[in-house]
Each structure stands twice: as structure tokens, then as C-alpha cells.
Design a protein around this motif. Structure first.
Motif, PDB file in Angstrom:
ATOM      1  N   LEU A 119       0.834  -1.192   0.000  1.00 15.74           N
ATOM      2  CA  LEU A 119       0.000   0.000   0.000  1.00 15.74           C
ATOM      3  C   LEU A 119       0.881   1.259   0.000  1.00 15.74           C
ATOM      4  O   LEU A 119       0.601   2.220  -0.753  1.00 15.74           O
ATOM      5  CB  LEU A 119      -0.922  -0.016   1.222  1.00 15.74           C
ATOM      6  CG  LEU A 119      -1.905   1.126   1.343  1.00 15.74           C
ATOM      7  CD1 LEU A 119      -2.845   1.165   0.140  1.00 15.74           C
ATOM      8  CD2 LEU A 119      -2.699   1.017   2.629  1.00 15.74           C
ATOM      9  N   ILE A 120       1.925   1.244   0.778  1.00 15.65           N
ATOM     10  CA  ILE A 120       2.845   2.395   0.803  1.00 15.65           C
ATOM     11  C   ILE A 120       3.484   2.563  -0.568  1.00 15.65           C
ATOM     12  O   ILE A 120       3.584   3.698  -1.081  1.00 15.65           O
ATOM     13  CB  ILE A 120       3.901   2.198   1.915  1.00 15.65           C
ATOM     14  CG1 ILE A 120       3.231   2.295   3.290  1.00 15.65           C
ATOM     15  CG2 ILE A 120       5.044   3.204   1.776  1.00 15.65           C
ATOM     16  CD1 ILE A 120       4.148   1.913   4.452  1.00 15.65           C
ATOM     17  N   ASP A 121       3.922   1.445  -1.171  1.00 13.30           N
ATOM     18  CA  ASP A 121       4.544   1.512  -2.492  1.00 13.30           C
ATOM     19  C   ASP A 121       3.559   2.027  -3.540  1.00 13.30           C
ATOM     20  O   ASP A 121       3.926   2.833  -4.407  1.00 13.30           O
ATOM     21  CB  ASP A 121       5.073   0.135  -2.926  1.00 13.30           C
ATOM     22  CG  ASP A 121       6.278  -0.298  -2.117  1.00 13.30           C
ATOM     23  OD1 ASP A 121       6.890   0.556  -1.408  1.00 13.30           O
ATOM     24  OD2 ASP A 121       6.599  -1.517  -2.128  1.00 13.30           O
ATOM     25  N   LEU A 122       2.301   1.598  -3.478  1.00 14.81           N
ATOM     26  CA  LEU A 122       1.302   2.066  -4.426  1.00 14.81           C
ATOM     27  C   LEU A 122       1.038   3.571  -4.264  1.00 14.81           C
ATOM     28  O   LEU A 122       0.852   4.302  -5.240  1.00 14.81           O
ATOM     29  CB  LEU A 122      -0.018   1.297  -4.245  1.00 14.81           C
ATOM     30  CG  LEU A 122      -0.074  -0.092  -4.897  1.00 14.81           C
ATOM     31  CD1 LEU A 122      -1.369  -0.797  -4.510  1.00 14.81           C
ATOM     32  CD2 LEU A 122      -0.007   0.051  -6.407  1.00 14.81           C
ATOM     33  N   GLU A 123       0.973   4.033  -3.030  1.00 12.20           N
ATOM     34  CA  GLU A 123       0.756   5.458  -2.790  1.00 12.20           C
ATOM     35  C   GLU A 123       1.918   6.276  -3.310  1.00 12.20           C
ATOM     36  O   GLU A 123       1.733   7.378  -3.827  1.00 12.20           O
ATOM     37  CB  GLU A 123       0.534   5.709  -1.300  1.00 12.20           C
ATOM     38  CG  GLU A 123      -0.826   5.261  -0.813  1.00 12.20           C
ATOM     39  CD  GLU A 123      -1.049   5.565   0.669  1.00 12.20           C
ATOM     40  OE1 GLU A 123      -0.169   6.157   1.314  1.00 12.20           O
ATOM     41  OE2 GLU A 123      -2.114   5.174   1.170  1.00 12.20           O
ATOM     42  N   ARG A 124       3.117   5.782  -3.197  1.00 14.50           N
ATOM     43  CA  ARG A 124       4.295   6.520  -3.705  1.00 14.50           C
ATOM     44  C   ARG A 124       4.271   6.601  -5.228  1.00 14.50           C
ATOM     45  O   ARG A 124       4.634   7.607  -5.804  1.00 14.50           O
ATOM     46  CB  ARG A 124       5.591   5.818  -3.261  1.00 14.50           C
ATOM     47  CG  ARG A 124       5.920   6.046  -1.827  1.00 14.50           C
ATOM     48  CD  ARG A 124       7.265   5.451  -1.477  1.00 14.50           C
ATOM     49  NE  ARG A 124       7.501   5.513  -0.049  1.00 14.50           N
ATOM     50  CZ  ARG A 124       8.392   4.824   0.606  1.00 14.50           C
ATOM     51  NH1 ARG A 124       9.160   3.975  -0.074  1.00 14.50           N
ATOM     52  NH2 ARG A 124       8.539   4.928   1.880  1.00 14.50           N
ATOM     53  N   ARG A 125       3.886   5.536  -5.877  1.00 12.97           N
ATOM     54  CA  ARG A 125       3.832   5.520  -7.338  1.00 12.97           C
ATOM     55  C   ARG A 125       2.689   6.397  -7.857  1.00 12.97           C
ATOM     56  O   ARG A 125       2.818   7.032  -8.902  1.00 12.97           O
ATOM     57  CB  ARG A 125       3.642   4.123  -7.865  1.00 12.97           C
ATOM     58  CG  ARG A 125       4.847   3.267  -7.705  1.00 12.97           C
ATOM     59  CD  ARG A 125       4.624   1.908  -8.335  1.00 12.97           C
ATOM     60  NE  ARG A 125       5.664   1.004  -7.889  1.00 12.97           N
ATOM     61  CZ  ARG A 125       5.611  -0.298  -8.002  1.00 12.97           C
ATOM     62  NH1 ARG A 125       4.551  -0.857  -8.555  1.00 12.97           N
ATOM     63  NH2 ARG A 125       6.592  -1.049  -7.605  1.00 12.97           N
ATOM     64  N   GLY A 126       1.583   6.348  -7.164  1.00 14.35           N
ATOM     65  CA  GLY A 126       0.411   7.088  -7.639  1.00 14.35           C
ATOM     66  C   GLY A 126       0.463   8.564  -7.269  1.00 14.35           C
ATOM     67  O   GLY A 126      -0.199   9.371  -7.890  1.00 14.35           O
TER      68      GLY A 126
END
Length: 126
Positions: free
Chosen positions: A118-125
């Protein structure tokens, strides 16, 4: 002379009083009880001598003692069975507890992975 006779008689009677009665002078019911207690030490179950005592001498005080010992043995056996059953249940639940803790640890690891995703997805998005 009489003095020595009486002295000897007193010593003889004192000596006899301090020893148990010979078997032929001991009542049958008492002999059966003693035999039952001796057998109890050897086998652990209510001995046959107790059953014989209860059948042949139902009014004897030794029969009451034998009945009490038999009841205590029965209670002890029941309690031992309960203890064994509880130990088996304890071991079962201990194993179940270990399995559940492993599952909890696995779920916690999965939760940490999902949190990181979830943290990785938020950083990418973001």
C-alpha cells in the motif's frame, strides 16, 4: 521364691502384650482385612480378601474399614482417570495453541507485506 515367680510372670505377660497375637488367635475378619491390605500394597486394586470379608462378616467393624478403603480406591481411580483426560485435553489445546500462533505470525507477516505494498502504491500514484 514367690517373688521370682511373680516377677517372671510379669515379664512374660509384658512380653506377650507387646507382640501381635498369633494368627490362630486373631479373628477371621481381622485376618481377612490384614490380608486385603497386604494384597492392596501388591496390586493396587480392591483385593479379593475385602470381598470375602464383606460376604462372610457383614457386621464386622473390619468390613466397614474394608468398604471405606475400597471406596477410597474407587474415588482415587476415578480422579486419576479425570486427571489423565484433562492432561490429554491440555496437550491437545497446547498443540492447537501453537498452530494458531503460527497462523497469527503468518497473518502478521502478510499484513506487513500488504502495508508495504500500500505504501509503495501510494508513492507511485502520488
Amino acid at each position: 521364691m514367690r517373688f521370682l515367680f511373680y516377677l517372671f510372670l510379669i515379664f512374660f505377660l509384658c512380653g506377650c502384650a507387646s507382640r501381635p497375637l498369633p494368627a490362630f488367635l486373631t479373628p477371621d475378619d481381622q485376618q481377612l482385612f490384614v490380608q486385603g491390605m497386604t494384597d492392596l500394597d501388591l496390586q493396587g486394586d480392591p483385593p479379593a480378601a475385602f470381598a470375602s470379608l464383606q460376604q462372610s462378616h457383614p457386621e464386622s467393624p473390619w468390613t466397614n474399614q474394608a468398604r471405606t478403603v475400597s471406596e477410597l480406591l474407587e474415588t482415587t481411580h476415578k480422579q486419576q482417570k479425570s486427571i489423565d483426560r484433562l492432561k490429554r485435553a491440555k496437550n491437545f489445546y497446547r498443540r492447537e495453541n501453537k498452530v494458531l500462533h503460527r497462523k497469527i505470525d503468518s497473518l502478521e507477516a502478510d499484513r506487513q507485506k500488504l502495508k508495504q505494498l500500500l505504501i509503495d502504491l501510494e508513492r507511485r500514484g502520488g
